[in-house]
Design an enzyme around this catalytic site. Structure first.
Site, PDB file in Angstrom:
ATOM      1  N   ARG A  75      -1.093  -8.642 -21.161  1.00  0.00           N
ATOM      2  CA  ARG A  75      -1.954  -8.350 -22.310  1.00  0.00           C
ATOM      3  C   ARG A  75      -1.336  -7.314 -23.247  1.00  0.00           C
ATOM      4  NH1 ARG A  75      -4.969  -4.196 -22.145  1.00  0.00           N
ATOM      5  NH2 ARG A  75      -6.804  -5.063 -23.165  1.00  0.00           N
TER       6      ARG A  75
ATOM      7  N   ASP B 247      -8.851   0.311 -26.119  1.00  0.00           N
ATOM      8  CA  ASP B 247      -9.278   0.220 -24.730  1.00  0.00           C
ATOM      9  C   ASP B 247      -9.317   1.558 -24.019  1.00  0.00           C
ATOM     10  OD1 ASP B 247      -9.584  -2.467 -24.918  1.00  0.00           O
ATOM     11  OD2 ASP B 247      -7.672  -2.962 -23.984  1.00  0.00           O
TER      12      ASP B 247
ATOM     13  N   GLU C  26       2.438  -7.136   8.635  1.00  0.00           N
ATOM     14  CA  GLU C  26       2.763  -5.706   8.732  1.00  0.00           C
ATOM     15  C   GLU C  26       3.766  -5.285   7.661  1.00  0.00           C
ATOM     16  OE1 GLU C  26       0.760  -3.974  10.802  1.00  0.00           O
ATOM     17  OE2 GLU C  26      -0.057  -5.992  11.056  1.00  0.00           O
TER      18      GLU C  26
ATOM     19  N   PRO D  17       0.813  -1.222   0.000  1.00  0.00           N
ATOM     20  CA  PRO D  17       0.000   0.000   0.000  1.00  0.00           C
ATOM     21  C   PRO D  17       0.847   1.272   0.000  1.00  0.00           C
ATOM     22  CG  PRO D  17      -0.677  -1.510   1.756  1.00  0.00           C
ATOM     23  CD  PRO D  17       0.631  -2.007   1.236  1.00  0.00           C
TER      24      PRO D  17
HETATM   25  C1  J9Q Z   1      -0.028  -6.083   0.375  1.00  0.00           C
HETATM   26  N1  J9Q Z   1      -3.392  -3.749   1.012  1.00  0.00           N
HETATM   27  O1  J9Q Z   1      -3.131  -2.793  -1.480  1.00  0.00           O
HETATM   28  C2  J9Q Z   1      -3.222  -2.086  -2.643  1.00  0.00           C
HETATM   29  N2  J9Q Z   1      -2.168  -2.320  -3.370  1.00  0.00           N
HETATM   30  C3  J9Q Z   1      -1.411  -3.228  -2.716  1.00  0.00           C
HETATM   31  C4  J9Q Z   1      -2.025  -3.512  -1.519  1.00  0.00           C
HETATM   32  C5  J9Q Z   1      -1.587  -4.439  -0.437  1.00  0.00           C
HETATM   33  C6  J9Q Z   1      -2.289  -4.523   0.788  1.00  0.00           C
HETATM   34  C7  J9Q Z   1      -1.836  -5.392   1.787  1.00  0.00           C
HETATM   35  C8  J9Q Z   1      -0.713  -6.176   1.567  1.00  0.00           C
HETATM   36  C9  J9Q Z   1      -0.464  -5.215  -0.628  1.00  0.00           C
END
Ligand code: J9Q
Length: 254
Positions: free
Chosen positions: A152, A167, A114, A87
């Site tokens: 793709r 697209d 974590e 994230p």
């Molecule tokens: C590993 N939320 O969330 C959005 N993109 C990646 C992630 C993510 C998460 C939790 C663990 C990646």
């Protein structure tokens, strides 16, 4: 292209890649995909891939040793892209998918708990990518999303039917509405112009629907859009049209 995924749930990756276009791309030899379990690169009795955080606190952290060992066992070329899915990363865009598609070797690192020991980010990864702002249980689904977006784009993966050129985001506009048979479904009819056989009128209608939808739903895309001369004519026409009652697409109601 080679894509390796480092994950404590390798079957999640394998099953996600065993269908449709991505499956065909592997069979055709356009991409070589494999999932690897860092547990196979542990040396302790419990084969642990995570441990408690230094300094205390809740949750567990992915240990660096098994991640480094799993990547090193692949003997990646010096120009490989080693991508963490977290994230904290930059949000994946179509432009980034095109950039990854230029690489000969992608290695994707799926985090859990974590997250990773910071030394993975500092001394192993070349990139850190998020797929959007929501909480997931791990990086496996983000890895599958990235793989789908990249594969793709590889030459010979899409047939002429599915071609990537038309697209959404190829020209930065949303797609126009599509209809198929029957022409009257439960009293809901299709736009008359699509039955007219007038191909120029159909093309103009579709382009204007792209403008209408992008304006209404994605003001961010609309602001960035660079219209051609013929687009400008259609945009003016659209602004002079009386809004149809079924054009329920104001950003207010979303
Ligand atoms: C590993 N939320 O969330 C959005 N993109 C990646 C992630 C993510 C998460 C939790 C663990 C990646």
């Amino acid at each position: 292209m080679k894509i390796d995924v480092i994950t404590i749930f390798p079957e999640m990756i394998r099953s996600g890649l065993s269908h449709s276009i991505i499956k065909r791309a592997q069979e055709a030899g356009r991409v070589e995909l494999a999932a690897h379990d860092p547990r196979d690169h542990t040396t302790d009795r419990h084969r642990s891939t995570d441990d408690t955080p230094y300094g205390g606190g809740a949750g567990m952290v992915m240990r660096p040793g098994p991640i480094f060992a799993a990547v090193e066992s692949l003997e990646p070329p010096s120009d490989a892209r080693i991508v963490m899915l977290t994230p904290q990363g930059k949000t994946l865009t179509q432009a980034m998918a095109h950039e990854f598609a230029q690489s000969s070797h992608l290695i994707l690192l799926c985090g859990h708990y974590e997250g990773f020991d910071e030394r993975v980010r500092e001394h192993l990864a070349t990139d850190e990518i998020s797929i959007g702002d929501y909480v997931l249980t791990g990086g496996e689904l983000p890895a599958l999303v990235l793989i789908d977006a990249v594969v793709r784009l590889l030459p010979g993966v899409l047939g002429s039917e599915e071609s990537a050129a038309g697209d959404t985001f190829s020209d930065g506009l949303l797609e126009y509405p599509q209809y198929t048979r029957p022409p009257d479904f439960r009293g809901w009819t299709i736009p008359e112009v699509l039955l007219s056989g007038n191909h120029a009128a159909i093309a103009n209608w579709r382009r204007k629907e792209q403008f209408r939808r992008t304006q209404a739903r994605r003001p961010d895309l609309w602001s960035a859009f660079q219209p051609s001369k013929s687009d400008l004519k259609l945009i003016k026409q659209l602004s002079e049209e009386i809004p149809s009652p079924s054009a329920g697409e104001s950003s207010e109601e979303n």
